[in-house]
Design a protein around this motif. Structure first.
Motif, PDB file in Angstrom:
ATOM      1  N   LYS A  45      26.894  30.043  47.291  1.00 49.64           N
ATOM      2  CA  LYS A  45      28.033  30.065  46.371  1.00 49.64           C
ATOM      3  C   LYS A  45      28.739  31.403  46.526  1.00 49.64           C
ATOM      4  O   LYS A  45      28.098  32.451  46.614  1.00 49.64           O
ATOM      5  CB  LYS A  45      27.575  29.883  44.926  1.00 49.64           C
ATOM      6  CG  LYS A  45      27.035  28.495  44.611  1.00 49.64           C
ATOM      7  CD  LYS A  45      26.629  28.371  43.161  1.00 49.64           C
ATOM      8  CE  LYS A  45      26.088  26.966  42.876  1.00 49.64           C
ATOM      9  NZ  LYS A  45      25.634  26.819  41.467  1.00 49.64           N
ATOM     10  N   VAL A  46      30.055  31.354  46.567  1.00 49.85           N
ATOM     11  CA  VAL A  46      30.826  32.577  46.775  1.00 49.85           C
ATOM     12  C   VAL A  46      31.146  33.245  45.439  1.00 49.85           C
ATOM     13  O   VAL A  46      31.353  32.566  44.419  1.00 49.85           O
ATOM     14  CB  VAL A  46      32.127  32.276  47.550  1.00 49.85           C
ATOM     15  CG1 VAL A  46      33.122  31.495  46.686  1.00 49.85           C
ATOM     16  CG2 VAL A  46      32.757  33.550  48.081  1.00 49.85           C
ATOM     17  N   GLU A  47      31.127  34.554  45.464  1.00 48.15           N
ATOM     18  CA  GLU A  47      31.598  35.363  44.336  1.00 48.15           C
ATOM     19  C   GLU A  47      32.748  36.208  44.855  1.00 48.15           C
ATOM     20  O   GLU A  47      32.627  36.855  45.888  1.00 48.15           O
ATOM     21  CB  GLU A  47      30.477  36.268  43.817  1.00 48.15           C
ATOM     22  CG  GLU A  47      29.218  35.521  43.385  1.00 48.15           C
ATOM     23  CD  GLU A  47      28.053  36.474  43.136  1.00 48.15           C
ATOM     24  OE1 GLU A  47      28.287  37.707  43.051  1.00 48.15           O
ATOM     25  OE2 GLU A  47      26.912  35.993  43.049  1.00 48.15           O
ATOM     26  N   ILE A  48      33.880  36.179  44.170  1.00 48.82           N
ATOM     27  CA  ILE A  48      35.012  37.009  44.578  1.00 48.82           C
ATOM     28  C   ILE A  48      35.010  38.242  43.673  1.00 48.82           C
ATOM     29  O   ILE A  48      35.251  38.157  42.470  1.00 48.82           O
ATOM     30  CB  ILE A  48      36.337  36.237  44.501  1.00 48.82           C
ATOM     31  CG1 ILE A  48      36.273  35.061  45.477  1.00 48.82           C
ATOM     32  CG2 ILE A  48      37.511  37.151  44.839  1.00 48.82           C
ATOM     33  CD1 ILE A  48      37.533  34.244  45.575  1.00 48.82           C
ATOM     34  N   LYS A  49      34.696  39.366  44.290  1.00 51.76           N
ATOM     35  CA  LYS A  49      34.426  40.595  43.542  1.00 51.76           C
ATOM     36  C   LYS A  49      35.686  41.405  43.234  1.00 51.76           C
ATOM     37  O   LYS A  49      35.734  42.109  42.220  1.00 51.76           O
ATOM     38  CB  LYS A  49      33.443  41.470  44.336  1.00 51.76           C
ATOM     39  CG  LYS A  49      32.090  40.827  44.595  1.00 51.76           C
ATOM     40  CD  LYS A  49      31.286  40.717  43.321  1.00 51.76           C
ATOM     41  CE  LYS A  49      29.833  40.351  43.603  1.00 51.76           C
ATOM     42  NZ  LYS A  49      29.032  40.258  42.356  1.00 51.76           N
ATOM     43  N   THR A  50      36.665  41.386  44.123  1.00 52.81           N
ATOM     44  CA  THR A  50      37.870  42.199  43.928  1.00 52.81           C
ATOM     45  C   THR A  50      39.087  41.416  44.391  1.00 52.81           C
ATOM     46  O   THR A  50      38.994  40.444  45.135  1.00 52.81           O
ATOM     47  CB  THR A  50      37.815  43.517  44.734  1.00 52.81           C
ATOM     48  OG1 THR A  50      37.899  43.212  46.138  1.00 52.81           O
ATOM     49  CG2 THR A  50      36.543  44.298  44.463  1.00 52.81           C
ATOM     50  N   GLY A  51      40.260  41.865  43.939  1.00 51.16           N
ATOM     51  CA  GLY A  51      41.512  41.316  44.427  1.00 51.16           C
ATOM     52  C   GLY A  51      42.064  40.154  43.649  1.00 51.16           C
ATOM     53  O   GLY A  51      43.075  39.567  44.048  1.00 51.16           O
ATOM     54  N   GLY A  99      42.478  34.759  38.152  1.00 52.13           N
ATOM     55  CA  GLY A  99      42.406  33.725  39.177  1.00 52.13           C
ATOM     56  C   GLY A  99      43.455  33.800  40.258  1.00 52.13           C
ATOM     57  O   GLY A  99      43.476  32.950  41.162  1.00 52.13           O
ATOM     58  N   GLU A 100      44.332  34.799  40.198  1.00 53.32           N
ATOM     59  CA  GLU A 100      45.375  34.943  41.210  1.00 53.32           C
ATOM     60  C   GLU A 100      45.188  36.240  41.983  1.00 53.32           C
ATOM     61  O   GLU A 100      44.690  37.231  41.445  1.00 53.32           O
ATOM     62  CB  GLU A 100      46.770  34.939  40.571  1.00 53.32           C
ATOM     63  CG  GLU A 100      47.192  33.598  40.008  1.00 53.32           C
ATOM     64  CD  GLU A 100      48.654  33.609  39.583  1.00 53.32           C
ATOM     65  OE1 GLU A 100      49.275  34.701  39.564  1.00 53.32           O
ATOM     66  OE2 GLU A 100      49.188  32.529  39.272  1.00 53.32           O
ATOM     67  N   THR A 101      45.599  36.214  43.246  1.00 52.83           N
ATOM     68  CA  THR A 101      45.512  37.424  44.061  1.00 52.83           C
ATOM     69  C   THR A 101      46.465  38.487  43.527  1.00 52.83           C
ATOM     70  O   THR A 101      47.504  38.177  42.932  1.00 52.83           O
ATOM     71  CB  THR A 101      45.862  37.114  45.528  1.00 52.83           C
ATOM     72  OG1 THR A 101      47.177  36.553  45.596  1.00 52.83           O
ATOM     73  CG2 THR A 101      44.851  36.157  46.125  1.00 52.83           C
ATOM     74  N   THR A 102      46.085  39.744  43.739  1.00 49.92           N
ATOM     75  CA  THR A 102      46.869  40.862  43.198  1.00 49.92           C
ATOM     76  C   THR A 102      47.614  41.642  44.277  1.00 49.92           C
ATOM     77  O   THR A 102      48.418  42.522  43.956  1.00 49.92           O
ATOM     78  CB  THR A 102      45.952  41.847  42.461  1.00 49.92           C
ATOM     79  OG1 THR A 102      45.031  42.426  43.410  1.00 49.92           O
ATOM     80  CG2 THR A 102      45.185  41.159  41.339  1.00 49.92           C
ATOM     81  N   GLY A 103      47.339  41.355  45.540  1.00 53.08           N
ATOM     82  CA  GLY A 103      47.886  42.155  46.630  1.00 53.08           C
ATOM     83  C   GLY A 103      46.903  43.203  47.120  1.00 53.08           C
ATOM     84  O   GLY A 103      47.107  43.801  48.174  1.00 53.08           O
ATOM     85  N   SER A 104      45.847  43.437  46.356  1.00 52.68           N
ATOM     86  CA  SER A 104      44.783  44.359  46.761  1.00 52.68           C
ATOM     87  C   SER A 104      43.796  43.639  47.675  1.00 52.68           C
ATOM     88  O   SER A 104      43.792  42.398  47.743  1.00 52.68           O
ATOM     89  CB  SER A 104      44.037  44.883  45.528  1.00 52.68           C
ATOM     90  OG  SER A 104      44.908  45.594  44.685  1.00 52.68           O
ATOM     91  N   PRO A 105      42.935  44.376  48.379  1.00 49.59           N
ATOM     92  CA  PRO A 105      41.922  43.716  49.219  1.00 49.59           C
ATOM     93  C   PRO A 105      41.070  42.741  48.412  1.00 49.59           C
ATOM     94  O   PRO A 105      40.674  43.031  47.280  1.00 49.59           O
ATOM     95  CB  PRO A 105      41.091  44.888  49.739  1.00 49.59           C
ATOM     96  CG  PRO A 105      42.046  46.033  49.762  1.00 49.59           C
ATOM     97  CD  PRO A 105      42.905  45.844  48.546  1.00 49.59           C
TER      98      PRO A 105
END
Length: 365
Positions: A55-61, A65-71
């Motif tokens: 299972k994936v965890e999205i830690k940053t960015g 629930g939307e991307t911010t432009g950061s990595p």
């Protein structure tokens, strides 16, 4: 855009970072997890798949629930934290063991195996499903299917990826698939492995994506480089697999009124650029080199002939390669589109791409 992954087969897990992705793109994380489960459940996989629950965890960015432009940082933890075998100085033929040990000066094959292991493709699948969602938002679809295993091959072309509930090997030809499954069962009992063929298709790409001006930016180079990174893949063919058998005038895709084509021998790419037809790619995958029976090698401690030892492995990874291959193709295409159409926000990029698509459509009228 830049993408990097890290991690080992055992240990904490796998990491992936996407840098340069625009803001305000909403990610469906459960879709990524569903794809990770599919990678584990196709027919022919080994006991390792029973250990992990990827299972994936999205830690940053992400923000709400939307991307911010950061990595954007992806993380998939391992359940199995330690290698199942003790130190071994016997490199396995067909693997990265010997070359890696010589290059980095190690006396334990496990140090090389940990990163070279095909388990690292778990992050390719996670990032690839993210890419698929991006492409679908632009009207582009990437899917694949099993074309052949162990000498059994289908000529059917699927319009969608086969449902695993009906097709355990993701092959659209039920009769051929049943024979493939029988062969895999025989291989499992016999302690050997099987290879095969995979087809990946990209629908909805406008003409002119890629370039003829720089070799590294030709779309065949971009996609081919990504596919050859998949363990076991030994051949990549764009378009007609039998093009070498025909006369030149039989192998071209003639252009008719309205810029229509009646054939697609080129597989949707001419001169390193899309031509508006479906991109069709065929992969050849070798049988994986790990065998239940020992394979001849040399013990680097004694420099005397010996045999490899067996821990665990898959019998046939062709079905899994369907999942991995569609993922890396989607990622390669996403990267090309972001580099080509830019934008700080997803709407900026989508607007740029839509404007380009309209111009191409007008050109064809």
């Amino acid at each position: 855009m830049k993408i990097m992954t890290s991690g080992e087969s055992h240990g904490y897990g796998f990491y992936g970072i996407i840098e340069g992705f625009p803001s305000h793109f909403k990610i469906d994380v459960e879709r990524i997890n569903s794809r990770l489960r599919l990678r584990q459940s196709v027919f022919g996989r080994g006991d390792r798949m029973k250990i992990e629950d990827d299972k994936v965890e999205i830690k940053t960015g992400l923000w709400n629930g939307e991307t911010t432009g950061s990595p954007i940082t992806f993380f998939i933890p391992n359940r199995s934290l330690t290698p199942p075998n003790e130190r071994t100085s016997i490199p396995r033929p067909g693997h990265a063991d010997l070359g890696g040990m010589m290059k980095f000066d190690f006396d334990d094959t496990r140090i090389i195996t940990e990163r070279a292991s095909a388990r690292r493709t778990v992050m390719d699948v996670a990032i690839g499903e993210f890419a698929s969602q991006f492409l679908e938002s632009l009207g582009i679809k990437v899917y694949g299917f099993t074309k052949g295993i162990g000498g059994i091959e289908t000529n059917l072309m699927a319009d969608n990826e086969p449902e695993i509930g009906k097709h355990p090997l993701l092959c659209p030809d039920k009769k051929a698939e049943e024979k493939m499954i029988e062969m895999i069962n025989e291989a499992y009992k016999g302690g050997y492995t099987l290879g095969g063929k995979v087809t990946v298709i990209v629908k909805g790409m406008p003409a002119g994506i890629g370039t003829f001006t720089q070799r590294q930016r030709r779309l065949t180079s971009v996609i081919g480089r990504a596919l050859f990174d998949i363990p076991s893949v030994k051949g990549v063919i764009f378009g007609d697999e039998d093009i070498w058998k025909v006369k030149g005038y039989e192998g071209v895709d003639s252009i008719f009124e309205g810029l229509r084509r009646k054939t697609n021998h080129a597989g949707g790419i001419e001169g390193g650029m899309t031509n508006g037809q479906d991109i069709v790619i065929h992969l050849i995958a070798k049988p994986i080199s790990t065998q239940k029976k020992g394979v001849k090698s040399v013990d680097l401690d004694t420099m005397k002939e010996s045999e490899t030892t067996y821990v665990r492995s898959d019998t046939c990874v062709v079905g899994a390669i369907v999942i991995v291959a569609t993922a890396v193709v989607a990622t390669a295409v996403m990267n090309e589109l972001i580099d080509s159409f830019g934008g700080f926000t997803f709407e900026d990029l989508k607007g740029n791409f839509s404007s380009y698509r309209r111009r191409i459509d007008e050109f064809q009228k």
